[in-house]
Scaffold this active site. Structure first.
Site, PDB file in Angstrom:
ATOM      1  N   GLU A 325      39.063  10.305  -5.475  1.00 35.17           N
ATOM      2  CA  GLU A 325      38.503  10.342  -4.121  1.00 35.17           C
ATOM      3  C   GLU A 325      39.243   9.414  -3.155  1.00 35.17           C
ATOM      4  O   GLU A 325      38.618   8.681  -2.391  1.00 35.17           O
ATOM      5  CB  GLU A 325      37.019   9.963  -4.158  1.00 35.17           C
TER       6      GLU A 325
HETATM    7  C1  TNX Z   1      31.968  10.857  -8.072  1.00 35.36           C
HETATM    8  S1  TNX Z   1      33.539  10.815 -10.567  1.00 35.36           S
HETATM    9  C2  TNX Z   1      32.640   9.666  -8.267  1.00 35.36           C
HETATM   10  C3  TNX Z   1      31.890   8.402  -8.351  1.00 35.36           C
HETATM   11  C4  TNX Z   1      30.430   8.601  -8.073  1.00 35.36           C
HETATM   12  C5  TNX Z   1      29.931   9.851  -8.753  1.00 35.36           C
HETATM   13  C6  TNX Z   1      28.473  10.074  -8.570  1.00 35.36           C
HETATM   14  C7  TNX Z   1      34.422  10.012  -9.763  1.00 35.36           C
HETATM   15  C8  TNX Z   1      35.706   9.852 -10.381  1.00 35.36           C
HETATM   16  N1  TNX Z   1      33.978   9.581  -8.563  1.00 35.36           N
HETATM   17  O1  TNX Z   1      32.446   7.466  -7.469  1.00 35.36           O
HETATM   18  O2  TNX Z   1      29.733   7.486  -8.534  1.00 35.36           O
HETATM   19  O3  TNX Z   1      30.644  10.960  -8.249  1.00 35.36           O
HETATM   20  O4  TNX Z   1      28.002  11.146  -9.322  1.00 35.36           O
END
Ligand code: TNX
Length: 516
Positions: A325
């Site tokens: 992300e």
């Molecule tokens: C996505 S999974 C994220 C996390 C969040 C999660 C919540 C990932 C690599 N990044 O930062 O905590 O979703 O479900």
């Protein structure tokens, strides 16, 4: 006649019974209920072992530590002395490191008869996993920390067991909400009961920085001073972290530290203004996406300190740099950044691990990517195939199967639903060999992440972890040929009595026939 006499010994029983045998006589008692399902388990009709006040644990040399661990598990509830000795007699529990090398790094043999308990493995990890299986053959009250009344009887079985995958992981997000060492150790005890061998700690995120770094004291002291629900936060000193690593090793669990970059870095940027392109520190808990300043050299000096110290503290092979992300980092910056951070990780003698987006960088063959896409997500699967072409290994954490922060169903009071509801059967019913088409040979295992963005308490952690984590553990350990929801749900239901004694707060899913 001589042959017959010899065959009264436990090892002869074992030899006779490891041949694939169908034992379906009409009067056979119900199958033994163990999670994860062993690769081969044969019940021995008419055989049972009962622990007595005089039972010894015979474990010499390299087996002694596992013997002490078993004694430590059983002394409080039985009240028996259970001395760990070099020699024994029939009726004892014997742990032997002389098992065949064909059992591999983690496999074991366990034979329980009226004559005694024989455990053999090639490694101490194998002995440890045999103990986890044996433990589940005893009454649940054996888990109690106060003296209970027996009898302490285990059904007769012959088990030969080796894991399907080398990587069987759990992940705890201690960044969104902090959990002290004792709770992490409690988690280690619970996950190792199901033969999980990796605990990934998500040590930093926008909401908090949780590991003290020499030379950068404000990361933990300021960046760790709050959490996602504006609570008091907290952080691990380096001694705390060493203690977690030590405890994990005693449970045959490898700790993987994650510092999430180049996104998810508000806590670090709030602590040090120089980590921002404009030289201005944002406030803690600043809403929105963050990114490290990719062109600034200090970014890499800082990362070298952080990664170097974590590498020195961590015996495992991997340093996890996150990589998910990074929506505020341009694709060109992202690629440049991943290449540089990979060099830093390699320069400290470790391998790179990150969420599967790291495949956008030029990774060497030693990197491992953690897949968190959902079923059929084309972009994510394309990156998994890049990993496969490079010879990178893949750890599968599909968000719609393994994310322990997803609600079980619409009535779950806490949790998220962006990847859908994940019932206990949803979390169990998938196969790592086919989930992402075309990458089966590169899958090294599975991992269940427990993100804590939206819940703060230890009760919440346990409630979301149990009963789903044992399903991921079984997918990681047991052969695909044993996979069966109809069978698993009954074995899972039998775990409830154990969790009740251990004081675990679990969700009593209506999908599971709970025993007790
Ligand atoms: C996505 S999974 C994220 C996390 C969040 C999660 C919540 C990932 C690599 N990044 O930062 O905590 O979703 O479900």
């Amino acid at each position: 006649m001589v042959r017959k006499l010899l065959c009264l010994t436990v090892s002869c029983l074992a030899v006779a019974l490891f041949a694939p045998v169908a034992v379906a006589a009409p009067d056979t008692p119900p199958p033994v209920r163990v999670v994860p399902q062993p690769s081969s388990i044969v019940t021995l009709p008419g055989q049972a072992f009962t622990l007595r006040p005089t039972t010894r644990i015979v474990a010499s040399g390299g087996a002694a530590d596992t013997g002490q661990y078993l004694a430590g598990l059983l002394r409080p509830s039985t009240g028996y002395r259970l001395p760990v000795t070099n020699t024994g007699l029939p009726g004892d529990i014997r742990l032997d490191l002389g098992g065949p090398s064909s059992l591999g790094d983690e496999g074991y043999r366990l034979t329980v008869t009226a004559v005694g308990v024989e455990i053999a493995a090639h490694t101490t990890a194998g002995l440890f996993y045999a103990v986890q299986t044996f433990r589940q053959l005893l009454p649940a009250k054996a888990e109690a920390r106060t003296v209970q009344s027996g009898p302490w009887t285990a059904r007769g079985v012959a088990v030969r067991d080796t894991p399907r995958y080398a990587w069987r992981g759990a992940m705890l997000d201690v960044a969104r909400h902090f959990f002290p060492v004792a709770q992490v150790e409690n988690y280690l005890d619970l996950i190792s009961l199901y033969k999980i061998n990796t605990l990934h700690l998500h040590l930093s995120d926008n909401d908090g920085w949780r590991i003290d770094i020499n030379g950068w004291p404000r990361l933990a002291r300021y960046g760790g001073s709050t959490d996602a629900t504006r609570g008091p936060g907290g952080f691990y000193t380096q001694d705390d972290y060493r203690e977690i690593v030590r405890y994990a090793a005693s449970r045959h669990v490898t700790i993987i530290p994650e510092i999430d970059t180049p996104g998810h870095v508000t806590a670090a940027q709030a602590s040090y203004a120089e980590l921002n392109c404009d030289g201005v520190a944002p406030p803690l808990l600043n809403p929105g996406w963050s990114s490290l300043c990719v062109p600034l050299e200090v970014t890499y000096k800082w990362l070298d300190d952080v990664i170097g110290q974590l590498a020195a503290l961590t015996p495992g092979d991997y340093i996890d740099i996150g990589g998910d992300e990074a929506v505020n980092t341009s694709p060109a910056d992202y690629k440049y950044f991943i290449d540089r951070v990979q060099q830093i990780v390699l320069s400290h003698g470790k391998k790179l691990l990150g969420w599967h987006q790291i495949e956008a960088g030029d990774l060497t063959g030693t990197a491992t990517a953690q897949y968190w896409g959902t079923a059929g997500s084309a972009d994510d699967e394309a990156l998994a195939r890049v990993a496969q072409q490079r010879g990178n290994k893949l750890v599968l954490s599909p968000a719609d199967k393994t994310y322990l922060d997803m609600k079980y169903d619409a009535s779950t009071p806490i949790g998220q639903d962006w990847a859908g509801y994940t019932s206990v059967s949803d979390g169990y019913d998938w196969d790592p060999a086919t989930f992402v088409p075309g990458v089966a040979d590169d899958v090294t295992g599975v991992e269940a992440p427990l993100w804590t963005d939206v819940f703060p308490t230890w009760h919440d952690v346990e409630y979301m972890t149990f009963p789903r984590l044992p399903g991921i553990a079984e997918i990681g350990w047991s052969p695909a040929s044993t996979h069966s929801w109809a069978d698993y749900r009954v074995r899972l239901g039998a775990q409830a009595q154990r969790w009740d004694v251990l004081g675990v707060s679990y969700y009593r899913s209506p999908e599971v026939p709970w025993a007790g």
